[in-house]
Motif scaffolding. Sequence first.
Motif, PDB file in Angstrom:
ATOM      1  N   ARG A  73       0.838  -1.210   0.000  1.00 29.46           N
ATOM      2  CA  ARG A  73       0.000   0.000   0.000  1.00 29.46           C
ATOM      3  C   ARG A  73       0.867   1.252   0.000  1.00 29.46           C
ATOM      4  O   ARG A  73       0.630   2.192  -0.774  1.00 29.46           O
ATOM      5  N   LYS A  74       1.899   1.269   0.845  1.00 32.36           N
ATOM      6  CA  LYS A  74       2.767   2.445   0.938  1.00 32.36           C
ATOM      7  C   LYS A  74       3.558   2.664  -0.354  1.00 32.36           C
ATOM      8  O   LYS A  74       3.719   3.800  -0.810  1.00 32.36           O
ATOM      9  N   ASN A  77       1.309   4.088  -2.970  1.00 30.52           N
ATOM     10  CA  ASN A  77       0.919   5.468  -2.666  1.00 30.52           C
ATOM     11  C   ASN A  77       2.119   6.403  -2.552  1.00 30.52           C
ATOM     12  O   ASN A  77       1.978   7.547  -2.120  1.00 30.52           O
ATOM     13  N   GLU A  99       4.490   6.406  -0.462  1.00 26.20           N
ATOM     14  CA  GLU A  99       4.741   6.788   0.926  1.00 26.20           C
ATOM     15  C   GLU A  99       6.063   6.192   1.397  1.00 26.20           C
ATOM     16  O   GLU A  99       6.559   5.198   0.842  1.00 26.20           O
ATOM     17  N   ASN A 122      -4.507  -2.023   0.112  1.00 31.61           N
ATOM     18  CA  ASN A 122      -4.689  -0.762  -0.621  1.00 31.61           C
ATOM     19  C   ASN A 122      -6.112  -0.643  -1.153  1.00 31.61           C
ATOM     20  O   ASN A 122      -6.355  -0.200  -2.275  1.00 31.61           O
TER      21      ASN A 122
END
Length: 414
Positions: A160-161, A164, A166, A359
Amino acid sequence: MKNSDRAHFKLTHPQKRIWYIDKINTNSPLHNIGGCLSIYEDIDIEVMKETINLTIKSNEGLRLRVSEKENEPFQYVKDFEAENIDFLDFSNHENPQNEKEEWSNELFKRCFNLEDNKLYYFAIYKISEKEYGILLNIHHIISDGWSITLIQKQICDIYRKLMNKEYVYTKNYSYLDFIKDEEEYLNSERFIKNKSFWEDKFLDVPDEFLYKTSNSLEGKRQCFDIDEELSNKIKRFADDKKCSLNTFFITVLLIYINKVTYRNDLVIGTPVFNRTNRDQKNMIGMFTSTVPFRFKLDIGVKIKDLIKLVNRELKLSFLNQKYPYDLLIKDLKLSKDGYDSLFKMCINYYNSKYDSDINGIDVEVNEYYCGNQSYSLQITVKEWKENNITLNFDYKTLEYSDNEIKPANKSQYF
């Protein structure tokens, strides 16, 4: 770095029992655990490969390898090297799900070579444009069920990071710290008290339940989903009697054994978490220990009083759970009579909660059964599917028939 130059560490006691059984059963996939994380949406394959590599890099427990020196097992941490994670595309097959299942089942029947080898295997696969997945097959000597939950959560979070853009921060909780913690425990007053508890508990040993693990390993699994109505009835009953589902099903198993053996002095096994602090709860590694639960069942006691008695005995056993099961087997000198276990049947309660999205994409976790097992019968109680209860019956095919396990109708569950 050469193997001879690395820092080597003794196996922990949970690992030693795994190693011992594997040395006897060298051609068995007995200790293969893991499963598949199904992802119901398109994913970025390269990002997922990076995700898995970051997971491997940040967990020394995954990079543990086992070697022998003078017939004694030791372990060391392999330096991280980026891996080329396999990607398999089943989408062009006539029946992609069947192809994937055949591939997965075949993988879980392969044996890991314990000596100086990688003890896990990750792969990414594709079923269709809307279904992908990650397979993890890992040896039990470096992982337990809780560790697999941690791995799944880390993969979901890191992917997910990365998607994104991140910052990805991964703190390393090293299994080597548990090795130090165990060494301190083995030289503590608590160790002496725990040892005394188990010596008193098994001052005499019920011969009926002694067992040799390697007496046939071939097994089967039958799964039963208890419907919502019955699951809720069981939970309400447990709440009313102020006991956990673990206590409830242990009591049910004790009653069953009493009915079929006509014995009152009973011994069953139950795995225990064996993680005693916050850091350990974040470590990937083999922590799970086993409690040999001995209980003298009075058939004249009412069910509510029986549950109270079981609850009380379980609490006492859990207070002393850190004493290694393999040491207790040595203390009792079972090997001189050809045994290596105090029980034939085991009950395992799971309440691990897997992440349900990655995500924002729905995911589902499916475990695999390697087809081999240690105990005559293991019942796994799971509470993670839509709050319903699932029972897995893993049984040795030389000791149970399919019909003996499968109920004829729903009313025969209990």
